[in-house]
Design an enzyme around this catalytic site. Structure first.
Site, PDB file in Angstrom:
ATOM      1  N   HIS A  94       0.435   4.570   1.381  1.00 14.20           N
ATOM      2  CA  HIS A  94      -0.497   5.208   2.308  1.00 14.20           C
ATOM      3  C   HIS A  94      -0.624   6.703   2.047  1.00 14.20           C
ATOM      4  O   HIS A  94       0.346   7.358   1.680  1.00 14.20           O
ATOM      5  CB  HIS A  94      -0.025   4.989   3.750  1.00 14.20           C
ATOM      6  N   ARG A 112       7.265  -7.338  10.079  1.00 15.58           N
ATOM      7  CA  ARG A 112       7.416  -5.884  10.173  1.00 15.58           C
ATOM      8  C   ARG A 112       8.537  -5.582  11.163  1.00 15.58           C
ATOM      9  O   ARG A 112       8.602  -6.180  12.236  1.00 15.58           O
ATOM     10  CB  ARG A 112       6.123  -5.256  10.683  1.00 15.58           C
ATOM     11  N   ILE A 129       0.836  -1.202   0.000  1.00 18.46           N
ATOM     12  CA  ILE A 129       0.000   0.000   0.000  1.00 18.46           C
ATOM     13  C   ILE A 129       0.873   1.255   0.000  1.00 18.46           C
ATOM     14  O   ILE A 129       1.873   1.329   0.712  1.00 18.46           O
ATOM     15  CB  ILE A 129      -0.870   0.049   1.287  1.00 18.46           C
TER      16      ILE A 129
END
Lengths: 478, 426
Positions: A51, A312, A49
């Site tokens: 953002h 992450r 994505i």
């Protein structure tokens, strides 16, 4: 011992883009990667994505880099020929208190300088995204949200950097760093190099690298995120990236189209110990299926073509660290780069390059710097006439290897021969999409292996799935 | 000169070859077979075991031998042209009554746009991949579909592993259990999710029992271990809802996991052409000539529905070849009257889905059941009138069944009826 001005540790999207930035200048740059290919860590397994920038706290580095990165992404993807689409994002609320969250996000986004944000009522939301839960009370719409192919961004950036003279050293797993008279000696099993600067872009391992010079100022707490990728047959189900209201562990489970026409759902969020645990779990995969139905209750999780896990690089500081190390300012840290790290990457790369640049009194630019790479042939995207022309020019574009994604031998050979080119089956897959479709390499896998062996002058038993011991064939039959 | 053929057959496997030969036999002049591989014969070329042809030829042949019985006459034919290493990118239906066109691409001929009167789709099927199963764990090398492993072992001469677990007791999985064993590998387990095997009984006996390879029913793989190369899998028993039962997990060390978990008709071209599909078979909806909803476009073999025996593929493809010949020669039924056929009560699907009741030939309805039945009846009826009924000692999802309707029965039916095939338990 090879001598460089800058050694970048980690060829993920941050390291590769930073290498590309630094290749503008008359610097000797080494891009060190522990894996057999670039973009193998967090870069290859995330939500993909771009953002808009309404999540991060105003004034934070995350907020600043997110908004700046979002602005740069489109142009960057254009010169690097990386798929990007500004499809817009929605954060959906299901209860009055979540409507308050949306208002907070709106205010945050406006403070961060995100353009075009607006709140939608239930009716407007349904008009925009008809498959969203009828119980939704409203949504925040961010028109600048987008989607990108993250691993292709990493690969293209590395290719561009190598074209401009950066040396990519693969299979270079840093074991130790010695600080020697203003510089560094970086050691791995495959050899050592010297460098005046180190850029620590080692993702989930960035704290380990920092500790090698005695900097223990931060700790990475790897956070597992599991995803399901669905067939393109489900492609039109949502047009925007649909988020749920954020919680403590992140932005919740999203459903989004991908730039390749698939649907992606995920991620789960689970803090784990092991930094190389890319396994999926039954619980995680079930959890995201259950969670996504809150957004799209009638969504059928069928046509799943693969599932995967990303880690992450969550940092105990809960903020990006983009700064010289306090222990040795010639190690520049790019740590804790979790979401919105992909979006922020172009801005982070520029910031890191600028820190190096400022360390020199007079650093000339290169006379000839290429901002991008040549456009890869993508047969499946061409019109009949352009396909005809491509095949006339190079008949290898006429031999289709991957039938699900219509990938030709010519494209695979190009991917192997390109600077920072593919060395293994997964490398071919990420560069060309051969094996990425619904049969997942069932038919083309054997042919891709053959082409790799031929192009790289290997025996078939030496070809791997992703380097190391990931061999596909063990021995000849009797 | 315009690039034109009367008939284009997409796929040179057993289906395409039989269809092309039948069309030729019936006088079609210009036939083109387009095959994406370097050889004709399709998947049969890697099926070096025997067991093919028992029904059609009354003898036991290997896959390549069976294929050769069709390849040789095709190669000898002056009316059938063959293009190998050629991929069809698009089938574009013409307007009603007009020609269709096919776009192909190859190294040798580049991109071709070829016009034709009729198209036979015979692209076969592919194996379901790991992703479709959602197995948790790592993603190391050493997980292959059974057919991919079969190609490596039989055609390329390489072993993809030495200690093997096979998930799925479909025929390819069973055949590969034996094949890997003969090549010196140790097959530790064949795990089957369902409470019954989906493979042919003869394969269970000849490929597993004869080699003492254990088959565990109601069992699946729930975990994959190993970072770079597969090191082990965890299997567990499943309950009646196919959910793993906690506490039954067992971890088995192995360096190869083969998946034989189902076949999917490969219908990208069919869908893109706008042909109406049957969601259960994953193939086109067809009439008894195997003609799809678009006149002049036919489909046969595993692209239409997954068969268990190539012998049945041959017979079906001959029907498609004959249908295409009639279409090309304008001999098709002038005003067909279609009635639909469907399966209920235990019958998952029926092919053909449409029957032209104005026919001079008997119509055979093929179907599959959804579970194992013992001593049951299968029956075809229309508005309550039983047209055919037969007793079957055993019905299983892995074995295709058929039931035949006579032309006079079909002609006598009132309009707007539906043919219904069902299982009647005793």
């Amino acid at each position: 011992m090879p001598q460089y001005d800058v050694a970048i540790i980690g060829a993920g999207v941050i390291g590769a883009l930073t290498a590309r930035e630094l290749s503008r200048y008359a610097l000797r740059v080494a891009l060190l990667e522990r894996c057999s290919d670039v973009a193998q860590g967090t870069t290859k397994a995330n939500s993909a994505i771009v953002h808009a920038g309404f999540d991060a706290k105003p004034g934070s580095l995350k907020a600043k880099m997110n908004v700046a990165g979002n602005r740069k992404m489109e142009g960057l993807c254009e010169v690097l020929h990386v798929p990007f689409h500004r499809n817009g994002s929605l954060v959906v609320a299901f209860a009055p208190e979540e409507m308050d969250t949306l208002k907070e996000l709106l205010a945050r986004g406006e403070a961060n300088g995100v353009p075009g944000l607006r709140l939608l009522n239930a009716q407007e939301l349904r008009e925009m995204e008809p498959n969203v839960n009828l119980d939704a009370t409203g949504a925040l719409f961010a028109p600048t949200g987008g989607i990108v192919s993250p691993y292709e961004l990493g690969i293209a950036a590395a290719e561009c950097a190598v074209r401009n003279g950066v040396e990519l050293l693969r299979g270079f797993r840093v074991d130790a760093i010695a600080q020697t008279g203003g510089g560094f000696t970086v050691t791995s099993k495959s050899g050592s190099i010297c460098a005046d600067w180190i850029i620590n872009a080692a993702g989930v391992h960035s704290d380990e690298i920092a500790r090698m010079i005695g900097d223990a100022s931060f700790t990475i707490l790897p956070r597992r995120g599991e995803y399901l990728l669905l067939d393109t047959a489900q492609g039109g189900y949502v047009s925007k990236t649909v988020f749920q209201c954020p919680g403590k562990m992140g932005k919740g489970v999203l459903i989004t189209p991908t730039v390749h026409g698939n649907v992606l759902i995920g991620p789960s969020a689970e803090d784990i110990e092991e930094r190389e645990d890319f396994s999926t779990t039954e619980k995680g995969l079930r959890g995201i299926q259950d969670a996504v139905r809150r957004s799209v209750p009638h969504f059928l999780v069928r046509d799943v073509i693969t599932s995967f896990t990303g880690l992450r690089a969550h940092c105990d500081k809960d903020e990006f660290i983009i700064a010289p190390s306090a222990t040795n300012p010639k190690m520049l840290l790019a740590a804790g780069i979790e979401s919105p790290g992909l979006t922020a990457a172009p801005a982070i790369a520029e910031a890191l390059a600028m820190m190096v640049y400022n360390g020199y009194d007079d650093l000339g630019g290169k006379a000839k710097w290429e901002a991008g790479r040549s456009e890869p042939v993508r047969l499946r995207e061409l019109s009949t006439e352009r396909r005809r022309a491509a095949v006339e020019k190079n008949p290898a574009y006429g031999r289709i290897i991957c039938r699900c994604e219509t990938v030709s031998e010519g494209e695979i050979v190009d991917a192997i021969r390109a600077p920072a080119g593919a060395r293994d089956v997964d490398g071919v897959k990420r560069r060309t999409r051969a094996g990425m479709g619904r049969c997942q390499g069932g038919f083309c896998g054997t042919k891709v292996l053959e082409i790799l062996a031929r192009e790289l002058n290997l025996s078939p038993e030496e070809v791997t799935k992703f380097g190391g011991e990931s061999k596909i064939l063990l021995q000849k039959t009797k | 000169m315009e690039d034109y053929y009367d008939l284009i057959v997409v796929g040179g496997g057993p289906a395409g070859l039989a269809a092309a030969l039948e069309a030729e036999k019936r006088g079609v002049e210009r036939i083109l077979v387009l095959e994406r591989a370097e050889t004709l014969g399709g998947i049969l070329e890697q099926c070096i075991h025997t067991g093919f042809g028992l029904h059609y030829f009354g003898e036991e042949l290997s896959g390549p031998e069976y294929a050769d019985r069709f390849i040789q006459p095709v190669l000898r034919s002056e009316r059938i042209a063959v293009k190998l290493d050629t991929m069809v990118l698009e089938v574009t239906p013409g307007k009603p009554g007009e020609r269709h066109s096919v776009i192909s691409v190859s190294k040798e001929d580049g991109l071709r746009v070829i016009a034709c009167k009729a198209v036979i789709l015979a692209m076969g099927c592919r194996e379901r991949p790991r992703g479709a199963l959602n197995i948790a764990g790592t993603r190391p090398a050493g997980i292959l579909s059974a057919g991919t492993a079969q190609k490596y072992v039989n055609l390329d001469g390489y072993m993809p592993g030495k200690t093997v677990v096979i998930l799925g007791s479909g025929d390819i999985g069973l055949i590969m259990a034996r094949r890997m064993t003969l090549e010196g590998a140790q097959v530790k387990l064949v795990a089957e999710l369902m409470p019954y095997s989906s493979g042919l009984t003869r394969n269970i006996v000849q490929c597993l029992e004869d080699f003492d390879i254990p088959l565990r029913l109601s069992c699946t793989v729930v975990g994959v271990h190993g970072k770079e190369r597969l090191e082990a899998v965890t299997v567990a028993n499943v309950d009646e809802n196919r959910r793993p039962i906690p506490g039954t997990e067992e971890t088995i060390s192995c360096d190869l996991l083969l998946l034989s978990v189902g076949l999917i008709p490969e219908n990208e071209l069919t869908r893109a052409a706008g042909v109406a599909m049957d969601p259960v078979t994953g193939g086109a909806k067809v009439n008894q000539d195997r003609e799809t909803g678009i006149p002049g476009i036919f489909a046969c073999g595993n692209v239409l529905h997954v068969h268990d025996l190539v012998d049945y593929v041959t017979v079906e493809s001959q029907q498609a070849g004959a249908g295409a010949a009639n279409y090309i020669q304008g001999k098709g039924a002038p005003a067909p009257e279609y009635i639909s056929a469907k399966g209920i009560r235990g019958v998952r699907y029926v092919v053909p889905q449409l029957v032209n009741r104005k026919t001079a030939e008997p119509v055979k309805l093929y179907f599959r059941v959804g579970q194992v039945y013992k001593n049951a009846f299968v029956q075809c009826s229309a508005s309550g009138t039983v047209l055919a009924k037969k007793k079957r000692p055993r019905l299983a999802p892995g074995e295709m069944e058929d039931i035949v309707l006579k032309p006079e029965q079909l002609a006598a039916l009132p309009q707007d009826v539906e043919l219904v095939v069902e299982v009647l338990e005793v």
